[in-house]
Motif scaffolding. Structure first.
Motif, mmCIF file in Angstrom:
data_model
loop_
_atom_site.group_PDB
_atom_site.id
_atom_site.type_symbol
_atom_site.label_atom_id
_atom_site.label_comp_id
_atom_site.label_asym_id
_atom_site.label_seq_id
_atom_site.Cartn_x
_atom_site.Cartn_y
_atom_site.Cartn_z
ATOM 1 N N ARG A 66 -8.103 4.899 5.151
ATOM 2 C CA ARG A 66 -6.946 5.611 4.411
ATOM 3 C C ARG A 66 -5.730 5.051 4.985
ATOM 4 O O ARG A 66 -5.573 5.352 6.281
ATOM 5 N N ASP A 97 -3.957 5.441 -0.105
ATOM 6 C CA ASP A 97 -4.866 4.645 -0.441
ATOM 7 C C ASP A 97 -6.060 4.023 0.254
ATOM 8 O O ASP A 97 -5.912 4.171 1.430
ATOM 9 N N THR A 98 -7.099 4.026 -0.100
ATOM 10 C CA THR A 98 -8.385 3.636 0.537
ATOM 11 C C THR A 98 -8.347 2.104 0.580
ATOM 12 O O THR A 98 -8.264 1.455 -0.453
ATOM 13 N N VAL A 99 -8.501 1.497 1.957
ATOM 14 C CA VAL A 99 -8.381 0.369 2.121
ATOM 15 C C VAL A 99 -9.987 -0.035 2.838
ATOM 16 O O VAL A 99 -10.571 0.494 3.656
ATOM 17 N N THR A 101 -14.153 1.215 6.146
ATOM 18 C CA THR A 101 -13.032 1.601 4.947
ATOM 19 C C THR A 101 -12.390 2.775 5.833
ATOM 20 O O THR A 101 -12.667 3.450 6.412
ATOM 21 N N LYS A 117 -7.675 -4.821 2.481
ATOM 22 C CA LYS A 117 -8.091 -5.090 0.839
ATOM 23 C C LYS A 117 -8.240 -3.719 0.356
ATOM 24 O O LYS A 117 -8.626 -2.937 0.997
ATOM 25 N N PRO A 118 -7.413 -3.484 -0.792
ATOM 26 C CA PRO A 118 -7.747 -2.344 -1.698
ATOM 27 C C PRO A 118 -9.220 -2.184 -1.877
ATOM 28 O O PRO A 118 -10.172 -3.226 -1.812
ATOM 29 N N PHE A 138 0.702 -1.035 -0.230
ATOM 30 C CA PHE A 138 0.064 -0.150 -0.004
ATOM 31 C C PHE A 138 0.916 1.292 0.001
ATOM 32 O O PHE A 138 2.042 1.181 0.464
#
Length: 62
Positions: free
Chosen positions: A25, A6-8, A23, A60-61, A2
């Motif tokens: 970041r 990134d948003t995960v 979710t 997870k993305p 990552f």
């Protein structure tokens, strides 16, 4: 792997189980090391949940 921003999706989180299913970041600019036990810092999860530390397998993305 990552990168910062990134948003995960947090699948599970040993640090704070309330974060699972939400979710957030990635905050880290560089890959995590021994200081954080190789966990990523995830923030912007919710107003009531502060930043949490999660292992790569817990994310997870999104």
């Amino acid at each position: 792997m990552f990168t910062a921003g990134d948003t995960v999706l947090i699948v599970s989180c040993e640090d704070d189980p309330r974060a699972a299913g939400r979710t957030g970041r990635i905050l880290d600019e560089v890959p995590p090391g021994p200081l954080t036990d190789h966990r990523w810092t995830v923030h912007r999860i919710s107003l009531l949940i502060g930043p949490v530390l999660c292992h790569s397998h817990e994310l997870k993305p999104a």
